[in-house]
Design a protein around this motif. Structure first.
Motif, PDB file in Angstrom:
ATOM      1  N   GLU A  53      88.788 115.221  23.396  1.00 57.26           N
ATOM      2  CA  GLU A  53      90.084 114.780  22.866  1.00 57.26           C
ATOM      3  C   GLU A  53      90.990 115.995  22.840  1.00 57.26           C
ATOM      4  OE1 GLU A  53      89.985 112.079  19.550  1.00 57.26           O
ATOM      5  OE2 GLU A  53      87.839 111.778  19.848  1.00 57.26           O
TER       6      GLU A  53
ATOM      7  N   ILE B 126      80.801 116.554  12.812  1.00 56.43           N
ATOM      8  CA  ILE B 126      79.625 116.559  13.688  1.00 56.43           C
ATOM      9  C   ILE B 126      78.789 117.783  13.361  1.00 56.43           C
ATOM     10  CG2 ILE B 126      78.835 116.807  16.076  1.00 56.43           C
ATOM     11  CD1 ILE B 126      81.210 115.187  16.958  1.00 56.43           C
TER      12      ILE B 126
ATOM     13  N   LEU C   4      82.428 117.043  25.887  1.00 55.42           N
ATOM     14  CA  LEU C   4      82.197 115.866  25.052  1.00 55.42           C
ATOM     15  C   LEU C   4      82.897 115.940  23.697  1.00 55.42           C
ATOM     16  CD1 LEU C   4      78.404 115.322  25.781  1.00 55.42           C
ATOM     17  CD2 LEU C   4      80.306 113.878  26.549  1.00 55.42           C
ATOM     18  N   LEU C   5      83.502 117.071  23.383  1.00 53.94           N
ATOM     19  CA  LEU C   5      84.161 117.208  22.088  1.00 53.94           C
ATOM     20  C   LEU C   5      85.599 117.665  22.265  1.00 53.94           C
ATOM     21  CD1 LEU C   5      83.730 116.876  19.083  1.00 53.94           C
ATOM     22  CD2 LEU C   5      82.946 119.221  18.986  1.00 53.94           C
TER      23      LEU C   5
ATOM     24  N   ARG D 193      79.770 110.675  21.222  1.00 53.98           N
ATOM     25  CA  ARG D 193      80.836 111.352  21.965  1.00 53.98           C
ATOM     26  C   ARG D 193      80.730 111.031  23.448  1.00 53.98           C
ATOM     27  NH1 ARG D 193      84.927 112.658  19.231  1.00 53.98           N
ATOM     28  NH2 ARG D 193      85.442 113.789  21.097  1.00 53.98           N
ATOM     29  N   LYS D 194      81.887 110.734  24.071  1.00 56.33           N
ATOM     30  CA  LYS D 194      81.909 110.399  25.487  1.00 56.33           C
ATOM     31  C   LYS D 194      82.896 111.229  26.284  1.00 56.33           C
ATOM     32  CE  LYS D 194      80.423 105.739  24.613  1.00 56.33           C
ATOM     33  NZ  LYS D 194      80.713 104.336  24.607  1.00 56.33           N
TER      34      LYS D 194
ATOM     35  N   LEU E 164      75.536 115.519  21.044  1.00 52.64           N
ATOM     36  CA  LEU E 164      76.887 114.955  21.033  1.00 52.64           C
ATOM     37  C   LEU E 164      76.889 113.501  21.511  1.00 52.64           C
ATOM     38  CD1 LEU E 164      78.835 118.077  22.308  1.00 52.64           C
ATOM     39  CD2 LEU E 164      79.149 116.956  20.088  1.00 52.64           C
ATOM     40  N   LYS E 165      76.133 113.201  22.550  1.00 54.47           N
ATOM     41  CA  LYS E 165      76.032 111.818  23.015  1.00 54.47           C
ATOM     42  C   LYS E 165      75.378 110.947  21.946  1.00 54.47           C
ATOM     43  CE  LYS E 165      76.118 112.774  27.939  1.00 54.47           C
ATOM     44  NZ  LYS E 165      75.355 112.832  29.199  1.00 54.47           N
TER      45      LYS E 165
ATOM     46  N   GLU F 187      87.263 117.904  12.382  1.00 49.44           N
ATOM     47  CA  GLU F 187      88.599 117.743  12.925  1.00 49.44           C
ATOM     48  C   GLU F 187      89.592 118.165  11.848  1.00 49.44           C
ATOM     49  OE1 GLU F 187      91.255 113.917  13.948  1.00 49.44           O
ATOM     50  OE2 GLU F 187      89.225 113.915  14.802  1.00 49.44           O
TER      51      GLU F 187
END
Length: 120
Positions: free
Chosen positions: A38, A3, A76-77, A34-35, A29-30, A108
């Protein structure tokens, strides 16, 4: 997963305050789909700073801390910035640019969260 988040038109320290950066990061982010955070994932953050004549910080780490806090606040991340295992900060001075900018690249890491740091 990669991202990229961007902040432009940075002139002073107020430009890095959460009240200004959180809405910008939420939108980006949206837009990247991203929701929710994690919590089991680990991350690497790279900050590429282009520092113009006007800038919000003199020390490069003072750019990154409020940015990471703002990203964390969005939820969101990642759920907590302790999920970040690597941070790389690069600064390029640009005397022709009036204002500064920051591009944040978040990747990630392929590391299991239960692996002790000493074994990574």
């Amino acid at each position: 997963m990669s991202i990229e988040l961007k902040l432009f038109e940075l002139c002073n320290s107020r430009d890095l305050w959460s009240v200004k950066t959180v809405p910008k990061f939420e939108e980006q982010l949206k837009g990247a789909g991203r929701k929710a955070p994690e919590s089991a994932k680990r991350y690497k953050v790279q900050a590429d700073i282009t520092q113009g004549r006007k800038h919000p910080a003199r020390d490069i780490e003072n750019y990154v801390k409020p940015i990471i806090d703002a990203i964390t606040y969005t939820q969101l991340l990642w759920s907590d910035d302790k999920q970040i295992d690597e941070i790389c900060i690069k600064r390029k001075l640009d005397s022709e640019a009036d204002k500064s900018s920051v591009v944040i690249l978040i990747n990630e890491l392929n590391i299991y969260s239960d692996t002790p740091l000493s074994q990574r």
